[in-house]
Write a protein that holds these residues in place. Structure first.
Motif, PDB file in Angstrom:
ATOM      1  N   PHE A 190      82.716  54.089  30.419  1.00  0.00           N
ATOM      2  CA  PHE A 190      82.951  52.784  31.030  1.00  0.00           C
ATOM      3  C   PHE A 190      81.981  51.749  30.454  1.00  0.00           C
ATOM      4  CE2 PHE A 190      82.412  49.736  34.621  1.00  0.00           C
ATOM      5  CZ  PHE A 190      83.723  49.302  34.697  1.00  0.00           C
ATOM      6  N   ILE A 191      80.727  52.140  30.332  1.00  0.00           N
ATOM      7  CA  ILE A 191      79.711  51.237  29.771  1.00  0.00           C
ATOM      8  C   ILE A 191      80.042  50.899  28.325  1.00  0.00           C
ATOM      9  CG2 ILE A 191      77.278  51.107  29.077  1.00  0.00           C
ATOM     10  CD1 ILE A 191      76.659  52.648  31.710  1.00  0.00           C
TER      11      ILE A 191
ATOM     12  N   ALA B 271      72.913  48.599  26.074  1.00  0.00           N
ATOM     13  CA  ALA B 271      71.857  48.386  27.077  1.00  0.00           C
ATOM     14  C   ALA B 271      72.220  47.218  27.997  1.00  0.00           C
ATOM     15  CB  ALA B 271      70.522  48.133  26.397  1.00  0.00           C
ATOM     16  N   GLU B 272      72.731  46.136  27.418  1.00  0.00           N
ATOM     17  CA  GLU B 272      73.142  44.980  28.230  1.00  0.00           C
ATOM     18  C   GLU B 272      74.337  45.349  29.103  1.00  0.00           C
ATOM     19  OE1 GLU B 272      72.040  41.166  25.410  1.00  0.00           O
ATOM     20  OE2 GLU B 272      73.861  42.316  24.969  1.00  0.00           O
ATOM     21  N   ALA B 273      75.281  46.092  28.544  1.00  0.00           N
ATOM     22  CA  ALA B 273      76.462  46.503  29.314  1.00  0.00           C
ATOM     23  C   ALA B 273      76.059  47.426  30.455  1.00  0.00           C
ATOM     24  CB  ALA B 273      77.468  47.190  28.402  1.00  0.00           C
ATOM     25  N   LYS B 274      75.126  48.351  30.177  1.00  0.00           N
ATOM     26  CA  LYS B 274      74.659  49.261  31.225  1.00  0.00           C
ATOM     27  C   LYS B 274      74.012  48.474  32.354  1.00  0.00           C
ATOM     28  CE  LYS B 274      71.817  53.254  32.202  1.00  0.00           C
ATOM     29  NZ  LYS B 274      70.913  54.268  31.691  1.00  0.00           N
ATOM     30  N   ARG B 275      73.184  47.498  32.016  1.00  0.00           N
ATOM     31  CA  ARG B 275      72.528  46.667  33.022  1.00  0.00           C
ATOM     32  C   ARG B 275      73.566  45.912  33.852  1.00  0.00           C
ATOM     33  NH1 ARG B 275      68.670  45.137  29.978  1.00  0.00           N
ATOM     34  NH2 ARG B 275      69.692  43.345  29.053  1.00  0.00           N
ATOM     35  N   ALA B 276      74.602  45.377  33.205  1.00  0.00           N
ATOM     36  CA  ALA B 276      75.646  44.637  33.918  1.00  0.00           C
ATOM     37  C   ALA B 276      76.427  45.562  34.849  1.00  0.00           C
ATOM     38  CB  ALA B 276      76.593  43.971  32.922  1.00  0.00           C
ATOM     39  N   VAL B 277      76.797  46.743  34.367  1.00  0.00           N
ATOM     40  CA  VAL B 277      77.548  47.701  35.190  1.00  0.00           C
ATOM     41  C   VAL B 277      76.699  48.145  36.380  1.00  0.00           C
ATOM     42  CG1 VAL B 277      78.528  50.035  35.207  1.00  0.00           C
ATOM     43  CG2 VAL B 277      79.065  48.469  33.336  1.00  0.00           C
ATOM     44  N   GLU B 278      75.428  48.441  36.139  1.00  0.00           N
ATOM     45  CA  GLU B 278      74.535  48.846  37.225  1.00  0.00           C
ATOM     46  C   GLU B 278      74.395  47.739  38.271  1.00  0.00           C
ATOM     47  OE1 GLU B 278      73.215  51.781  37.865  1.00  0.00           O
ATOM     48  OE2 GLU B 278      73.914  52.723  36.011  1.00  0.00           O
ATOM     49  N   LEU B 279      74.337  46.489  37.826  1.00  0.00           N
ATOM     50  CA  LEU B 279      74.252  45.365  38.768  1.00  0.00           C
ATOM     51  C   LEU B 279      75.499  45.268  39.632  1.00  0.00           C
ATOM     52  CD1 LEU B 279      72.608  42.578  36.575  1.00  0.00           C
ATOM     53  CD2 LEU B 279      71.666  43.586  38.659  1.00  0.00           C
TER      54      LEU B 279
ATOM     55  N   PHE C 143      77.734  47.707  40.317  1.00  0.00           N
ATOM     56  CA  PHE C 143      77.784  48.847  41.233  1.00  0.00           C
ATOM     57  C   PHE C 143      76.754  48.695  42.345  1.00  0.00           C
ATOM     58  CE2 PHE C 143      79.636  52.073  37.959  1.00  0.00           C
ATOM     59  CZ  PHE C 143      80.853  51.425  38.031  1.00  0.00           C
ATOM     60  N   GLY C 144      75.583  48.181  42.017  1.00  0.00           N
ATOM     61  CA  GLY C 144      74.544  47.963  43.019  1.00  0.00           C
ATOM     62  C   GLY C 144      74.956  46.949  44.070  1.00  0.00           C
ATOM     63  N   GLU C 145      75.613  45.885  43.641  1.00  0.00           N
ATOM     64  CA  GLU C 145      76.085  44.867  44.593  1.00  0.00           C
ATOM     65  C   GLU C 145      77.177  45.424  45.503  1.00  0.00           C
ATOM     66  OE1 GLU C 145      75.005  41.747  45.420  1.00  0.00           O
ATOM     67  OE2 GLU C 145      73.324  42.373  44.167  1.00  0.00           O
TER      68      GLU C 145
END
Length: 94
Positions: A6-7, A19-27, A29-31
């Motif tokens: 997915f990332i 790395a940027e995509a992972k950070r965006a996906v984590e954000l 999912f976190g929200e």
């Protein structure tokens, strides 16, 4: 699809590094997780054109052990359900 795949797809579609995509996906999912934690009282969390998560309660009930046929008690629980928005259903062809 795994989270890593997915990332990779987000990185390719967004023309960004993994790395940027992972950070965006984590954000994202976190929200969603934070919204669900905040929705415990209401029992509902809606995300615009994505869909609605609802928290349902299942009552305690009697069931049967499939191996022995013995009656067993199944305790009450909560269940997370998701109802996709019309736009998401259309995209999936449903």
């Amino acid at each position: 699809m795994s989270k890593a795949e997915f990332i990779e797809n987000v990185a390719a579609a967004g023309d960004m590094s993994k790395a940027e995509a992972k950070r965006a996906v984590e954000l994202v999912f976190g929200e969603i997780e934070k919204g669900l934690k905040g929705a415990k009282k209401e029992g509902k969390y809606t995300i615009g054109t994505f869909g609605t998560f609802t928290i349902s309660k299942r009552a305690a009930r009697m069931g049967r052990n499939p191996q022995t046929g013995e009656a067993i008690k199944i305790k009450a629980s909560k269940v997370l359900r998701f109802k996709p928005a019309a736009q998401l259903k259309d995209a999936a062809g449903c």
